[in-house]
Structure formats: C-alpha cells, structure tokens
Scaffold this motif. Structure first.
Motif, PDB file in Angstrom:
ATOM      1  N   ILE B 184      -1.607   2.589   2.970  1.00  0.00           N
ATOM      2  CA  ILE B 184      -1.665   3.264   1.679  1.00  0.00           C
ATOM      3  C   ILE B 184      -2.574   4.493   1.689  1.00  0.00           C
ATOM      4  O   ILE B 184      -2.509   5.314   0.776  1.00  0.00           O
ATOM      5  CB  ILE B 184      -2.134   2.309   0.559  1.00  0.00           C
ATOM      6  CG1 ILE B 184      -3.567   1.808   0.784  1.00  0.00           C
ATOM      7  CG2 ILE B 184      -1.183   1.142   0.429  1.00  0.00           C
ATOM      8  CD1 ILE B 184      -4.119   1.024  -0.413  1.00  0.00           C
ATOM      9  N   VAL B 198       0.709  -3.168  -4.435  1.00  0.00           N
ATOM     10  CA  VAL B 198       0.343  -3.422  -3.054  1.00  0.00           C
ATOM     11  C   VAL B 198      -0.224  -4.822  -2.826  1.00  0.00           C
ATOM     12  O   VAL B 198      -0.213  -5.335  -1.714  1.00  0.00           O
ATOM     13  CB  VAL B 198      -0.613  -2.292  -2.599  1.00  0.00           C
ATOM     14  CG1 VAL B 198      -2.054  -2.636  -2.886  1.00  0.00           C
ATOM     15  CG2 VAL B 198      -0.400  -1.957  -1.151  1.00  0.00           C
ATOM     16  N   LEU B 199      -0.672  -5.469  -3.882  1.00  0.00           N
ATOM     17  CA  LEU B 199      -1.200  -6.829  -3.734  1.00  0.00           C
ATOM     18  C   LEU B 199      -0.044  -7.807  -3.777  1.00  0.00           C
ATOM     19  O   LEU B 199       0.737  -7.783  -4.738  1.00  0.00           O
ATOM     20  CB  LEU B 199      -2.142  -7.157  -4.887  1.00  0.00           C
ATOM     21  CG  LEU B 199      -3.633  -7.018  -4.661  1.00  0.00           C
ATOM     22  CD1 LEU B 199      -4.375  -7.683  -5.812  1.00  0.00           C
ATOM     23  CD2 LEU B 199      -4.087  -7.601  -3.352  1.00  0.00           C
ATOM     24  N   ASP B 200       0.034  -8.700  -2.773  1.00  0.00           N
ATOM     25  CA  ASP B 200       1.115  -9.684  -2.723  1.00  0.00           C
ATOM     26  C   ASP B 200       2.469  -9.000  -2.875  1.00  0.00           C
ATOM     27  O   ASP B 200       3.355  -9.485  -3.574  1.00  0.00           O
ATOM     28  CB  ASP B 200       0.902 -10.730  -3.837  1.00  0.00           C
ATOM     29  CG  ASP B 200       1.915 -11.877  -3.795  1.00  0.00           C
ATOM     30  OD1 ASP B 200       2.551 -12.062  -2.750  1.00  0.00           O
ATOM     31  OD2 ASP B 200       2.064 -12.561  -4.818  1.00  0.00           O
ATOM     32  N   ASN B 201       2.627  -7.841  -2.230  1.00  0.00           N
ATOM     33  CA  ASN B 201       3.861  -7.080  -2.439  1.00  0.00           C
ATOM     34  C   ASN B 201       4.108  -6.076  -1.318  1.00  0.00           C
ATOM     35  O   ASN B 201       3.236  -5.806  -0.491  1.00  0.00           O
ATOM     36  CB  ASN B 201       3.760  -6.317  -3.775  1.00  0.00           C
ATOM     37  CG  ASN B 201       5.115  -6.015  -4.384  1.00  0.00           C
ATOM     38  OD1 ASN B 201       6.102  -6.681  -4.078  1.00  0.00           O
ATOM     39  ND2 ASN B 201       5.171  -4.987  -5.224  1.00  0.00           N
ATOM     40  N   ILE B 202       5.310  -5.557  -1.332  1.00  0.00           N
ATOM     41  CA  ILE B 202       5.759  -4.479  -0.457  1.00  0.00           C
ATOM     42  C   ILE B 202       6.564  -3.523  -1.310  1.00  0.00           C
ATOM     43  O   ILE B 202       7.308  -3.964  -2.188  1.00  0.00           O
ATOM     44  CB  ILE B 202       6.667  -5.049   0.660  1.00  0.00           C
ATOM     45  CG1 ILE B 202       5.813  -5.744   1.713  1.00  0.00           C
ATOM     46  CG2 ILE B 202       7.530  -3.974   1.283  1.00  0.00           C
ATOM     47  CD1 ILE B 202       6.616  -6.674   2.567  1.00  0.00           C
ATOM     48  N   VAL B 248       3.000  -1.002   2.736  1.00  0.00           N
ATOM     49  CA  VAL B 248       2.456  -2.362   2.828  1.00  0.00           C
ATOM     50  C   VAL B 248       0.945  -2.352   2.560  1.00  0.00           C
ATOM     51  O   VAL B 248       0.315  -1.301   2.503  1.00  0.00           O
ATOM     52  CB  VAL B 248       2.717  -2.964   4.227  1.00  0.00           C
ATOM     53  CG1 VAL B 248       4.207  -3.111   4.490  1.00  0.00           C
ATOM     54  CG2 VAL B 248       2.056  -2.133   5.314  1.00  0.00           C
ATOM     55  N   ALA B 249       0.397  -3.540   2.431  1.00  0.00           N
ATOM     56  CA  ALA B 249      -1.018  -3.698   2.071  1.00  0.00           C
ATOM     57  C   ALA B 249      -1.944  -3.513   3.271  1.00  0.00           C
ATOM     58  O   ALA B 249      -2.613  -4.440   3.723  1.00  0.00           O
ATOM     59  CB  ALA B 249      -1.223  -5.064   1.437  1.00  0.00           C
ATOM     60  N   VAL B 250      -1.971  -2.302   3.778  1.00  0.00           N
ATOM     61  CA  VAL B 250      -2.844  -1.948   4.891  1.00  0.00           C
ATOM     62  C   VAL B 250      -3.565  -0.661   4.486  1.00  0.00           C
ATOM     63  O   VAL B 250      -2.948   0.213   3.882  1.00  0.00           O
ATOM     64  CB  VAL B 250      -2.017  -1.741   6.184  1.00  0.00           C
ATOM     65  CG1 VAL B 250      -2.825  -1.054   7.271  1.00  0.00           C
ATOM     66  CG2 VAL B 250      -1.464  -3.065   6.687  1.00  0.00           C
ATOM     67  N   ILE B 251      -4.842  -0.563   4.768  1.00  0.00           N
ATOM     68  CA  ILE B 251      -5.594   0.641   4.403  1.00  0.00           C
ATOM     69  C   ILE B 251      -5.219   1.813   5.310  1.00  0.00           C
ATOM     70  O   ILE B 251      -4.824   2.870   4.828  1.00  0.00           O
ATOM     71  CB  ILE B 251      -7.113   0.369   4.490  1.00  0.00           C
ATOM     72  CG1 ILE B 251      -7.567  -0.576   3.368  1.00  0.00           C
ATOM     73  CG2 ILE B 251      -7.912   1.673   4.448  1.00  0.00           C
ATOM     74  CD1 ILE B 251      -7.627   0.060   1.991  1.00  0.00           C
TER      75      ILE B 251
END
Lengths: 363, 363, 363, 363
Positions: B184, B198-202, B248-251
């Motif tokens: 992100i 982004v939390l618990d999601n794509i 996806v939930a990656v910094i």
C-alpha cells in the motif's frame, strides 16, 4: 425425516464448523461427536477450545464425546469427517466398511477410484457412481453398502465453480492458470498460520496446495467412465492447469486470479461468458436443498470487486462471486473468483453434499 | 564532485523518500525543494507532514520551500520529480525546456518518443538515446539540452528485472502473465489506501496499473530504433503480456507471481534459469554506483520465499528477490518475484538513475 | 403498527447501517432517504457507494433520494440521522422545529440541556424528560412537539454499560480510567483511517474522543434535576474520569481496559461484581423490544476474552462483553469491556432507541 | 580489546537477534553458539531457521553449534542467553558457577536476591552490587567469580524509562497504571502468536506479563539495601502498580498508555516533566557505549505520536519515545510510551548491558 448426524474430529476447527452448521439444521440432528481418546468421555463443551464467532450451540454443549470408532456411530445416517489427514485414513475406512456414509473434508481418499470428489454447486451429478452402486446392491438383495464422498480442497472449489457452466456452454477449457490469495482460516488455529507470517507479509507457498488444485480440478471437471462406474479425470493434454498459491492476511475467503483458454475457437464474447455464469443454477438449488445458494454465481460489475471482506458471505458463503471478467492477452479470458473457504470450500460443502444425498434418497 | 539536486513535489510521499535518500548521499546535495504555492516560503520542516520511519534529515529541515518554477532550480545539476501526474505535465516540460535534467516518477512522459523509461538495474543502456542527443548538441556547438528520464511504474520494475537477463541469455519471451500482490505504500498516505480496504481484505484492482505493467514492460524490454535515436517497444506479437493487479495488506514490497514462455524451444532448464539470474550483474553495479546492489537478483531456494517483510530490504531495496523457480504447465516457467516498490520501484530508482547519469558524465 | 422511518445522511457509512438495520425491521419501514443535493433525485442504489458486508436491501434500492429538508420527511414517525457533525446542526434543528422526532448519531446536541443522551441498554429512563414534555403539551392541548434524542459516542456506550448496574447496586463510582483500543469502522470509509496508519501500527490519538468519553459518561451515568425536566451530569468531584484513546487494526468492536473505584468502602467482592453484571437486564429487554439483547452483559470467564473478532456479535452486537474482572492495585477493580461500535455504539443504538420510543408510545 | 562472546539459545528468536547485533559489533566477536543437542555439531546456517529481516551474517554462518555446556564456553568473556525459561534455570546456574558472566533474557533469576535486573538506559547503577562483589573477591585474592545480569521483561523496559528521571527529579511515584498494546515479535515465531488471534483482533491477555510488569518495575525503580549488597524493591505501599496487557497487530514496538501520581504535591508542571525527560542522559551514553542512544528519551509534541511503525527505530531502537504528556484527572499525569521490544526490551538491552560491563571493567 430428520437424519442422525455424527461428526468425526469434532473438536478441531473443521469439526467446530460442522457443529455450527448442523446445530439448527432442519435436515440433521447432532447425534454423535467423535474426537481423540483424550477428549472422549468429556462433555463437548469441556473437550473443545471453542474459537468460532458464534457461541457454542446449546444442543452440542453436553453431548458426551465418543472415540472415533464405527461402533459408536452405528445409528448415524451420515457422518461428517473433519479429521486431520494424519488420522483420517484408517478411521474413515473402518466407518465405510461398517456400512456408514462418510462425507469427508480430509484429502486421503480424494484420488481413490470410485470415490466421488464433490463441489456441491458444481458436480453433484458425479454422485451417480454411488447411486449405481447402491442400486446394484439393492438389486442383489445385499444390505446397503457404506461409502465415502470427499469434499474438495478449498481453493479448488472456488476455481471450478465458474468453469463448470462455461465448459457446459462453450466446450472444453484446454489451459488454465490460477494465482490464489488464500485466507488463513483454512489452516486452523492452533497454531495455524503464525502471526509473524501474516502481518505486513505474504507467504508465497502453501504445502501441497498447488498439486491439489491442479489435480482435483481435473477430476471434478472430468467425466465418468463409459460404464458410469468410475471417474475419468481430464488428462494434461485435455486441460493444462498451473497454480501459484499464496497465503495472505485475510481471515475468510479465497481470492483467485484466473485465466483460461477454450479448446474451440472463436471463443465466446465477454457478454456471453457473463450471461452463462449469471444464469447458472446448480443442481442443489434445483433440488431445493436447504443450504443451496439462491444465486450460484454472482457476476459483479464494479471494477474493484469481489473483495473477501465484502463478498465472501453471499448466499451464506454458498455462492461464489466472480468479477473483472475480461479478455486476456495470453489465454482467452481472465477474471477474479472469490469463494468462502470454510463454507463452500470445506465444512459447508460437506453439509450441502449431505443435503443432496438426502434429496436423492442416498441416505 | 557533488552535484546539486532539486526535488519537485518535495512534501509528498515520493518527495519525502527522495529527500531521505539524498540527505546523506555522497554524490548529491539537497539544493532546492519545490512544492505547491501553499508550502512555498516555509521552512521544509513546517511545510511537510513527515511520515517516514526515519527522522526528517537535519540538512533538509530549514530549506525554504520554493515554488515549482524552473527559475528557482536553475543551478541544479539534476531535478528529481515526485510530482503527482495531475501537475507533472507542464512543470516537467518547463524544466526540460529550461535546460534542466529531470528524473521523474510521474507517468506523464513514459510513453513519449525519445524519453527513456528506465529501471536502473535493467535497461540503463537505453540512456544512449540521450547520450547521442547530448553528443549531437555538443558537436553542433549548442548548449547542453535539458532532458527527462522516466522512472517506471513500481510493479513493472520488479517484473522486468529477472526477465532482462533471461532474454539476453535465451532469446525473446513471447508470452508473459503476472498476478501482483502490491503493497500500500505506493499509494501515498493521505489518504492512500483506506484502512477499511486493507484490513482482512484484498482489493483486486488498481486503477491503470495493469495497462502500465503491460505497456511499460514492452518498452523497457524492447530495443532502440535502428538509428539509435528512439525506442522500439515490443509489439503484442513479439510479447503478449497479461497482468492482474491486487492491493494487499503489506506496507512495502510488491510480490508478483509470474509465468512466461520463451519464443525459442527447447526452453532452458530450471538450473540454467537460476544460473543466469544469479550471475546477472547490472550496469550500475559495474559502474560502481553508490546505491547499486551488490547482488542484483537474489535467487532464493527456500520453498516459502521471497516474503515481503523478510526480503524486501535486500541490498537496501535495490536488489530483487526471485524464488520458487519451476516449470509451468501452461507456459514454460513460473516464479515469484519480490521488489521494494518505493526503492527500486520509485524514488530509489530515481536516485540510482541519477548516479548512473553522473557515472556516464551525463550531468 | 409499522412506523414510517426517514434516514438523514443516507449515503454515508452510518446511514448505510441504518438502512441495513431498518430494511427488514418489523417496527419500521423505510420511507424517506435524505442525502446531499448531489445525490437528491437519484435512486438510492445509484447515489450510494455501498460498502457493507450485506447486500443493499431490495426495498431501499429504488427509493428516490430526497434533500435533507423537513418538508420531505413530514410523514415520518421517526427520523434517524447519520449526518456528519458539519451538517447536522441546522438540519436537525429544522426537523425538530417542524415537529419531527430525530434520533441522531451526530455529536452536535449531546451536551444540550433537555436533550437526552441515550445508550439504550443503560439509561433509557432518561427519556422521561421527553415523556414529561409530551405530557405537558398534551395537557395544554398543543400539538405533539418535535424532539431529538442523541446516541452517545461509540466508546462511551461500551464503557457505561457495565458501570450502570454496578452503580445501581453498590453506589457511586468516584474515579474511572479507560484506555481504549478502537476499531476503524467508526471512522467511515472514504477515506476513514488510512491503511498506512493501521497496518503494523497504532494511532494513540482520536480527535475529540477522550473529551467525549469523559464528558458523556458523566451525563449518562448522572441523574435528572429534581423537577425531572433536565439532566444533572456528574461533577468532576462526583466522578473523575480519565481516558486514553487509541486506534488499532480491528474492523469492528471497541475494546476498553478500564479501572474504577467505588465511593463507598469496603468495595464489593469480585464475585458480587460478576453477579450484578450477569443479572442485569436492561429496560429495552423488559419492554420486549425487537433488537434488545437477550443477555445485556456477557461475563466471560476465559482469561483471554473478550476478543473483538470472536465476541463483538453477541446478541447481534447489542450485548456487551466483559472479561478479566479482577481487583486493581490502584483503584478497586479492573476489567476488559468489548462493545460493537457500529451497533450498540452508533446506528444500532439509534434503532433500539426508536424501538423503546415506540414501546413507550412516544412516537 | 574485543571480547569473546557466546550465545545460548542461538537458534531461537532472541538468539538470532543477539547474533545480528553482535556480528559486526566493535566490542565483541561471536565465539561460541550454543543450542539444543539436536542442533549441536551442525554449522549454524544449517541449524537455524533464520527469520530475520537482515541476512544471516557471514561470520556466523559456519560456526559449529555447541551444546549449552559451560565447558564449551570457557573462553568467553561474556555469554548472552536467549534460552527459553524452561531450560535457562540449570544451564545459566552451571555457567555462573563455572565463573562465566551471563547476560540473560530469561525470567528465571530476575527475582533472585543479589541478581541485578537491568534496563541499561535506566538503572545501570544497580551493577554496583556486582562491582562490590568483584572487588571483595579481588581483595580476598580469589579468582573472579561468575555472575548473572538479568534483562528485564520487554514491557517493563519501556515503562520504567521515563519514570526513572522523573523520580530522580520530583521524588517517588506512589501510584502507576499501565495499559499495554504489545507487538507480536516478542512471542517468537514458531508458532508465536497465531495469525487467527491477531488479524482483525486483539488478545487482552498475555500470560504472566502483568505480574512481571508490576513486580519488575518495583525492583528496577527501587534502591539498594543500605550495605549496597542487595536490592530493595519498592513495596506496594511505596508504589502501587496496576497493569493491563494486550497483544495487538503490530510486528515490533510496545505502546503503553500510562498514568502516575507523585507522592509529593504539588506535582510538577507538564513543562517541567517534558524538560526532565528531554534532558535525561543515561549512564551508558555518558560512558560512550557503542549502542547507547544519542537521545535517551524522545519527547514528541505531535498529538498522534508516538506510533510503533514510525517511531520504534529511534536511536536504532535504544531510544524510548514519549508523547501526549498531559495532566490526568485521576492521577497526576498520563502519557504514551513507545519502546522497541526486541531492542531495548530484549536482545538489544543485553548487548548494551555488556557494553556497560566492558566500560566498567567488569568483564
């Protein structure tokens, strides 16, 4: 008539979901819960470390847990198995030999000749292999034989759901790629996927998953042998399948980015593909099964859907969502498929399979 | 000699990273920081909402922010642009026309004829188009012309890094698919990607990203025109590219699951592919550039790698990691590629490009 | 009789939740949906960017959106306001002056004399101030006046739920500390809390939240003035409250670690505290309201509960969970409280308040 | 002179961090790595499942792992123990009895009389108990005795850092509450905290953590006995401490919301508190230790800081950040403290303690 249900591996994460789904089910009543000798003899509420978002159903709380022996389940009309693959082999075998009907989430017998591998919204017609066997036994005056039905791997279920109606409409698919973004709930919770693996991270590997997805899709989308007594999985020549499986930070819901090519050309149009998917009604729905989805496949038109958090619960997790259907520069089409891994991809599929068995008088 | 550097869009997220990378750089000194009229006239520390994990460098804190006018940057040997695409067009044009050298992260001029689109560990030889232009001007006794170099889109950078040495070794790739799992951080932070997305999601969609990845890879992996004055991107017939892009939930760190097919068969072996990747040394490294990776491509043998949290910082984010190299049932090979989206995919690439320009006496 | 319901701010995140809760509600029917002039005139499905996990209800899809003018809502028995505080002030005032009954989630009138600030499972008896006003108007032969009821801030709702029965049983609490770990859903979704703030991070600050929590708890746990016509919030001397509010990576469900001291000593035992909490039945439940929790406060005995993902949906989000009740070395007791911020802490509270109003013949 | 260092528990997560910190350390060289018999005899790179974001240092890769026997470490000037509490007891005892100096991250001996429990930026003066013992042995002509220094629990380290200078300046603190939001890295990685516990969730309980935080802070902030030979932890009457510990979805960095009251009144002003914290220089910094923070405590003025992702790496994780310093309605002050749990709260603290031991000629 309400059928008596047993659950094997009742304290595990798949077992817990079977219990939630069965607790208030109109067709089934919880009758026997089987777990390890360590749990046997305890009330279920004392044996289980309950980790579901719904409370432990009252009618399951005080059931005394049994060991996983066929004798204890002999009155069951159907037995749902949430056993780990490490234990499922001999236990399920004993149950079938004792004349019981087992619907199993374990991988052990999926590749076994004569054993149906079923995604209930996709290939319930594969149950005819068992129907035929039952009919033969009946004709021969034998007692009703036990049998096992295998639930598919979770990521396979979502993949094949939209492919089946497309193949029925437009003929064989000869090449298929799938990159999955899989939720962590399927790996259980003790320990399951470690938090350090999943926070700010992706794990680009799930042991055995790619092989399962590649092989199982060929059995599920394949046909029966000519005599109708067994399954004829597609060969690599008939359908090439390539999977890349990833674990991502999602609780429930597998997202799959897929591409595929039809054997026959010219390929259909995007509009034709959408139409076929939208209009698909699975057999379970036609049979009026309790858990069958009202809409089997949801075709989403918003460009940023499906999303697991927003779309995984369509039709209580029994519906599959498909979005971003478009042409593909390498194969014919690409699209995003979302399915609920613990519902249509595991315990939920087992329950819907059982509903179909009941509707077809197979239990 | 240390070169004077300007930064356009200095208060934005890309601008902040340029400043971090340049603050203690041996080749460059921060000279002018340009931002919106709202920020101009303030000390940088008062104009910026600093959101980096490193503290705002002391030597940047008190620089008075300028407006983004060429006049204010006229002493700069090089100008890094972190401008939004909404503003970059006319501003960068004015700078080039004023004789300045601009390295831009904006997308505006990437497809412009004569403008190099550079991934510094991949196609730095494309800079010859500019070298030739500079030589012509010199020969004609004209003053050194301004020019612009475009940094590629972040997901393109990771994709082409392993493909370049493979094409050099084994000939053209004629089909390529890439499914991305993108961090992100590339979307900035105010607001960037909403937390609810982004939390618990794509999010299975990033606006314009698939088109960028498909088109830019063809320019970067393409050749020069015969006369060496322009670029000849690959045609669709030469290389089919299909991308599916997900957030996806990656910094930090873009993961890409790719498959590809060589035009020539028999294709090389997996071992040959690994060898070529491991032995690849990019030109920046040969030139001894400060930020160039010691190891351009890290070939990982563990089956669950690369992972963004663990592997994105290889060679300070200038190295690309490749794992799970294996044969593919549909095309020839598949593999997982990980690259740091804000380093080799954005500001960091700009700084390494500038180091190459300096090494080649182009600034 | 089914009451006609209007929703103000219908396209926002609170408005969407009002619509979900009301769509199949036995007591209310969606009658008017109000939004900004930009949305007015469109069908609701075209005006809204629907971001809920349930599908947009069919009976709301085709309602033509109105502007937020009292005239358009004149037939409504009740109006639910999900307006932003920036707009709520004059609009809600106009509605009340036009004789309408407004249940508002906005903060604007919470501190207004004569306006009840209601957590429906806690202080519904505060509605008597309005009942008295209605009775006076009736006695005077005047038409039924409009009035407004304010829903409390989300983190306040969870905090006061267990305190109310404890105060009723053991007398005043004179010191109270609360450190909150708040979900992101309350901040809306465009943009709401940025992903960069919430991934691998905590934001130890929520604008205005600590002041709301500290002040609102004093009004809600306070009494009426002697004549019963207004509210007498507790003074700082009567109850000191100190809050520290944090935003964490949770979608729904506010967790609060609280400590408190009773004014009277000796304090009760832990067992007495648990008993009072477990036995508490809120007035809404006694009145038989549709959404009222079966169990108002769930006292959890497992040492690692409540957890937001597992426990936020108790009683459809209308029940509050309390765990880890134990003595505190500094004050008397400490415990962990979990409440669903968008149900009992926002839209859901509004709907339950309306059910109470109906049960009390106030609408 | 470079000191020879051993590491116990070298393959575990704490051990891996010791190795990273020591690999290029100017004061120490890796000499012996001890692990379980299962690992002993292998090269370290083959024994470890390396899970750090930095690559396994080259000089550690080929060290042959030893068993955790004092004999194998007899040449070590210092031994760092990252052993699990299950094993640390007898092993560390054997090492000390063999005359070795052990700096341990295990909890086993923290409460032992005569054993310093050290946060190196807080109470390094507590080492005088050991210095005195060494001096006595020397005076008596005995050989230098072995001894153990315990590293504090991770959440304790952050808590006491700002309290120490405040107590030095303004006298005793008699009441203290701390609610922690702790990162998952401290729990290790196989399995550590399960992903299902940490995604979209909070675990409001960490086994034993509250007791550690409450007890250890009393020893660290306490004094020596009059004769200087032992420690005199504060009594409950001297300082009441109450902790509530939570696990949250953060990789590294513990956030703590604390409140406290001074015994003497009037309490200082907020400005005085900030001044004392900002000006605090720990002894390690005065001694010029390699890893000592330049700024021991960072006082942040932005209202939404400190944040773990942005601030945990101040001074390479050896500096502690404090923000939101304000008056508290129940006690005197409240503030948010952030510290890096694996640096100042674990392995990093061990390394800095060793640097202090070296600077004080204790090794």
């Amino acid at each position: 008539m309400v059928k008596k249900a047993g659950v094997l591996g009742a304290t595990g994460s798949v077992g817990q979901r079977f219990i939630l789904l069965l607790a208030e089910h109109p067709d089934f009543e919880l009758h026997v819960l089987g777990a390890s000798p360590r749990s046997a003899g305890k009330q279920y509420k004392d044996a289980v470390q309950w980790k579901q978002t719904d409370l432990l159903p009252e009618n399951a709380q005080k059931i005394i847990v049994s060991e996983c022996k066929a004798e204890a389940f002999k009155d069951c009309d159907i037995v749902f198995s949430g056993l780990d693959a490490d234990y499922a082999g001999p236990i399920e075998k004993e149950f079938v030999e004792a004349g019981l009907v087992v619907v199993s989430n374990a991988k052990n017998y999926r590749r076994e000749p004569g054993v149906p591998l079923i995604v209930p919204i996709v290939n319930s017609e594969h149950l005819s292999v068992i129907e035929r066997k039952l009919a033969v036994a009946k004709a021969e005056g034998k007692s009703k034989p036990g049998y096992i039905i295998c639930i598919s791997n979770c990521s396979t279920a979502g993949l094949v759901a939209p492919l089946k109606p497309l193949i029925d409409a437009f003929g064989p698919i000869d090449a298929l790629t799938a990159t999955t973004l899989q939720a962590i709930s399927g790996a259980g919770f003790s320990p399951g996927v470690p938090g350090m693996d999943v926070l700010d991270n992706i794990i680009p590997y799930i042991g055995g998953e790619e092989e399962k997805l590649e092989w199982e899709s060929k059995k599920i989308l394949g046909n029966l042998t000519k005599d109708g007594t067994d399954f004829a999985p597609l060969s690599n020549d008939e359908m090439k399948v390539s999977a890349q499986c990833n674990r991502v930070a999602v609780i429930d819901g597998h997202t799959e980015c897929i591409s595929f090519r039809f054997a026959k050309h010219p390929a259909p149009s995007v509009a034709q593909v959408k139409k076929v998917l939208s209009e698909y009604v699975c057999e379970a729905t036609k049979l009026g099964c309790h858990s069958a989805p009202k809409q089997t496949i949801h075709v989403l038109e918003q460009q940023d859907r499906p999303q697991p958090r927003l779309d995984r619960n369509r039709d209580n997790g029994y519906g599959v969502s498909v979005g971003r259907i478009r042409e593909d520069a390498v194969l014919d089409f690409k699209m995003v498929v979302l399915s609920h891994n613990t519902i249509i991809g595991a315990a939920g599929a087992g329950v819907l399979i059982a509903e179909i068995l009941k509707a077809k008088d197979m239990i």
